[in-house]
Design a protein around this motif. Structure first.
Motif, PDB file in Angstrom:
ATOM      1  N   GLU A  36       0.836  -1.191   0.000  1.00  0.00           N
ATOM      2  CA  GLU A  36       0.000   0.000   0.000  1.00  0.00           C
ATOM      3  C   GLU A  36       0.879   1.252   0.000  1.00  0.00           C
ATOM      4  O   GLU A  36       2.047   1.204   0.387  1.00  0.00           O
ATOM      5  CB  GLU A  36      -0.902   0.014   1.241  1.00  0.00           C
ATOM      6  CG  GLU A  36      -1.913  -1.105   1.290  1.00  0.00           C
ATOM      7  CD  GLU A  36      -2.780  -1.027   2.534  1.00  0.00           C
ATOM      8  OE1 GLU A  36      -2.739   0.007   3.241  1.00  0.00           O
ATOM      9  OE2 GLU A  36      -3.496  -1.997   2.807  1.00  0.00           O
ATOM     10  N   ARG A  93      -6.747  -0.957  -5.390  1.00  0.00           N
ATOM     11  CA  ARG A  93      -6.472  -2.254  -4.763  1.00  0.00           C
ATOM     12  C   ARG A  93      -7.811  -2.943  -4.534  1.00  0.00           C
ATOM     13  O   ARG A  93      -8.753  -2.322  -4.042  1.00  0.00           O
ATOM     14  CB  ARG A  93      -5.744  -2.101  -3.427  1.00  0.00           C
ATOM     15  CG  ARG A  93      -4.501  -1.240  -3.476  1.00  0.00           C
ATOM     16  CD  ARG A  93      -3.838  -1.138  -2.113  1.00  0.00           C
ATOM     17  NE  ARG A  93      -3.166  -2.383  -1.763  1.00  0.00           N
ATOM     18  CZ  ARG A  93      -1.932  -2.681  -2.133  1.00  0.00           C
ATOM     19  NH1 ARG A  93      -1.231  -1.827  -2.864  1.00  0.00           N
ATOM     20  NH2 ARG A  93      -1.381  -3.824  -1.772  1.00  0.00           N
ATOM     21  N   VAL A  94      -7.910  -4.220  -4.905  1.00  0.00           N
ATOM     22  CA  VAL A  94      -9.143  -4.976  -4.690  1.00  0.00           C
ATOM     23  C   VAL A  94      -8.784  -6.421  -4.365  1.00  0.00           C
ATOM     24  O   VAL A  94      -7.849  -6.985  -4.944  1.00  0.00           O
ATOM     25  CB  VAL A  94     -10.068  -4.915  -5.930  1.00  0.00           C
ATOM     26  CG1 VAL A  94      -9.368  -5.442  -7.167  1.00  0.00           C
ATOM     27  CG2 VAL A  94     -11.358  -5.675  -5.681  1.00  0.00           C
ATOM     28  N   LYS A  95      -9.499  -7.003  -3.422  1.00  0.00           N
ATOM     29  CA  LYS A  95      -9.228  -8.374  -3.009  1.00  0.00           C
ATOM     30  C   LYS A  95      -9.961  -9.364  -3.912  1.00  0.00           C
ATOM     31  O   LYS A  95     -11.122  -9.162  -4.250  1.00  0.00           O
ATOM     32  CB  LYS A  95      -9.633  -8.581  -1.554  1.00  0.00           C
ATOM     33  CG  LYS A  95      -8.775  -7.782  -0.576  1.00  0.00           C
ATOM     34  CD  LYS A  95      -9.187  -8.035   0.864  1.00  0.00           C
ATOM     35  CE  LYS A  95      -8.305  -7.230   1.816  1.00  0.00           C
ATOM     36  NZ  LYS A  95      -8.688  -7.438   3.243  1.00  0.00           N
ATOM     37  N   GLU A  96      -9.241 -10.436  -4.276  1.00  0.00           N
ATOM     38  CA  GLU A  96      -9.800 -11.497  -5.115  1.00  0.00           C
ATOM     39  C   GLU A  96      -9.485 -12.861  -4.487  1.00  0.00           C
ATOM     40  O   GLU A  96      -8.556 -12.989  -3.695  1.00  0.00           O
ATOM     41  CB  GLU A  96      -9.192 -11.464  -6.523  1.00  0.00           C
ATOM     42  CG  GLU A  96      -9.502 -10.241  -7.341  1.00  0.00           C
ATOM     43  CD  GLU A  96      -8.830 -10.297  -8.695  1.00  0.00           C
ATOM     44  OE1 GLU A  96      -9.281  -9.590  -9.604  1.00  0.00           O
ATOM     45  OE2 GLU A  96      -7.842 -11.059  -8.856  1.00  0.00           O
ATOM     46  N   ASP A 103      -6.691 -16.202  -1.523  1.00  0.00           N
ATOM     47  CA  ASP A 103      -6.905 -14.757  -1.498  1.00  0.00           C
ATOM     48  C   ASP A 103      -5.658 -13.994  -1.934  1.00  0.00           C
ATOM     49  O   ASP A 103      -4.543 -14.304  -1.494  1.00  0.00           O
ATOM     50  CB  ASP A 103      -7.292 -14.298  -0.084  1.00  0.00           C
ATOM     51  CG  ASP A 103      -8.629 -14.881   0.364  1.00  0.00           C
ATOM     52  OD1 ASP A 103      -9.442 -15.214  -0.511  1.00  0.00           O
ATOM     53  OD2 ASP A 103      -8.843 -14.991   1.585  1.00  0.00           O
ATOM     54  N   THR A 105      -4.479  -9.734  -3.400  1.00  0.00           N
ATOM     55  CA  THR A 105      -4.892  -8.355  -3.635  1.00  0.00           C
ATOM     56  C   THR A 105      -4.449  -7.953  -5.032  1.00  0.00           C
ATOM     57  O   THR A 105      -3.248  -7.954  -5.334  1.00  0.00           O
ATOM     58  CB  THR A 105      -4.272  -7.400  -2.603  1.00  0.00           C
ATOM     59  OG1 THR A 105      -4.719  -7.759  -1.300  1.00  0.00           O
ATOM     60  CG2 THR A 105      -4.690  -5.963  -2.894  1.00  0.00           C
ATOM     61  N   VAL A 107      -3.796  -5.250  -7.834  1.00  0.00           N
ATOM     62  CA  VAL A 107      -3.390  -3.844  -7.804  1.00  0.00           C
ATOM     63  C   VAL A 107      -3.200  -3.335  -9.226  1.00  0.00           C
ATOM     64  O   VAL A 107      -2.650  -4.044 -10.073  1.00  0.00           O
ATOM     65  CB  VAL A 107      -2.072  -3.663  -7.016  1.00  0.00           C
ATOM     66  CG1 VAL A 107      -1.627  -2.206  -7.026  1.00  0.00           C
ATOM     67  CG2 VAL A 107      -2.235  -4.158  -5.581  1.00  0.00           C
ATOM     68  N   GLU A 214     -12.027   4.278   0.202  1.00  0.00           N
ATOM     69  CA  GLU A 214     -12.697   3.064  -0.263  1.00  0.00           C
ATOM     70  C   GLU A 214     -13.887   3.446  -1.134  1.00  0.00           C
ATOM     71  O   GLU A 214     -14.606   4.393  -0.820  1.00  0.00           O
ATOM     72  CB  GLU A 214     -13.155   2.206   0.912  1.00  0.00           C
ATOM     73  CG  GLU A 214     -13.665   0.834   0.498  1.00  0.00           C
ATOM     74  CD  GLU A 214     -13.820  -0.126   1.660  1.00  0.00           C
ATOM     75  OE1 GLU A 214     -14.980  -0.463   1.979  1.00  0.00           O
ATOM     76  OE2 GLU A 214     -12.790  -0.518   2.243  1.00  0.00           O
ATOM     77  N   GLY A 237     -13.326  -1.605  -3.347  1.00  0.00           N
ATOM     78  CA  GLY A 237     -11.873  -1.589  -3.331  1.00  0.00           C
ATOM     79  C   GLY A 237     -11.368  -0.244  -2.849  1.00  0.00           C
ATOM     80  O   GLY A 237     -12.147   0.616  -2.419  1.00  0.00           O
TER      81      GLY A 237
END
Length: 248
Positions: A36, A93-96, A103, A105, A107, A214, A237
């Motif tokens: 981040e 940034r998004v979680k998949e 899991d 992230t 980017v 967010e 995200g």
């Protein structure tokens, strides 16, 4: 018998190679995402570059965040790559969750950023930033295209943020400051009110600012990208940025 043994050995070798390739692919996906945004890391990069360039800390650096003037996004300083960026960029940034990987992230970042901020009488009076989302890059070209398509960059390539109202700047002796900036974030031609959490510090001849907020993708008519390897992806995200400003 010899031919059968050859087939078995060949099959085993192929399985090992495929397994190694899969392991490498998983390692690449999991390890390539950058951290981040961090003000400490951004400031350290600017200080190192200033030192290499022989730029000394100017007398008014400590007072830069309370000095009147217009500051522009610096697109010349630092470097940019997906893995490591010491210059200005905007990203997400998004979680998949991926098949057989778990899991991660995802980017995406773009260095195609421009804009300015204005400081007057101890206030952040105005901020206007725009970024070209058609230049978003990730750790995989297939994800690049999926992200760009999801954000509809063909029709609306430019995302922007405009400050709604002036923000009082806290007094500083040259150390970091933290503040909130409320304004309009426009993505895919749709504007929504957001609040960015900001951190800033004056260093060398620059003001370094990092921030994040967010967002919910549906608010901007963004469809969550899908692929056979993706089990699920969150419908929200983080929009983040690292910006270097220089006085106009």
């Amino acid at each position: 018998m010899s031919n059968r043994r050859t087939v078995i050995i060949t099959t085993c070798v192929l399985l090992v190679v495929v397994g190694a390739m899969a392991a490498y692919g998983a390692w690449r996906v999991l390890s390539a995402a950058p951290e981040e945004v961090s003000l400490d890391a951004a400031v350290a990069a600017v200080e190192e570059q200033a030192s290499n360039d022989g730029v000394k800390k100017v007398a008014d650096t400590a007072d830069a965040l309370s000095t009147d003037g217009v500051w522009y996004v610096d697109t010349d300083s630092g470097s940019f790559s997906f893995e490591e960026a010491s210059g200005s960029f905007v990203g997400f940034r998004v979680k998949e969750e991926l098949v057989k990987i778990g899991d991660i992230t995802a980017v995406g970042r773009t260095e195609q950023v421009e804009g300015e901020l204005s400081i007057q009488n101890g206030q952040l009076v105005s901020v206007s930033i725009s970024a070209d989302l058609s230049a978003i890059v990730t750790n995989d070209s297939r994800r690049d295209n999926a992200a760009r398509n999801a954000m509809n960059v063909r029709e609306n390539p430019i995302a922007s943020f405009v400050l709604d109202q002036p923000v009082d700047l806290p007094e500083t002796d040259g150390s970091q400051i933290a503040l909130q900036a409320e304004g309009q974030l426009t993505v895919n031609g749709i504007s929504k009110a957001v609040i960015f959490e900001l951190e800033a510090e004056a260093v060398a001849r620059s003001i370094v600012v990092v921030g994040q907020t967010e967002v919910i993708f549906a608010d901007y008519d963004i469809a969550v990208p899908s692929a056979s390897i993706v089990v699920s992806a969150e419908d929200h995200g983080v929009v983040e940025f690292q910006l270097l400003f220089v006085r106009g």
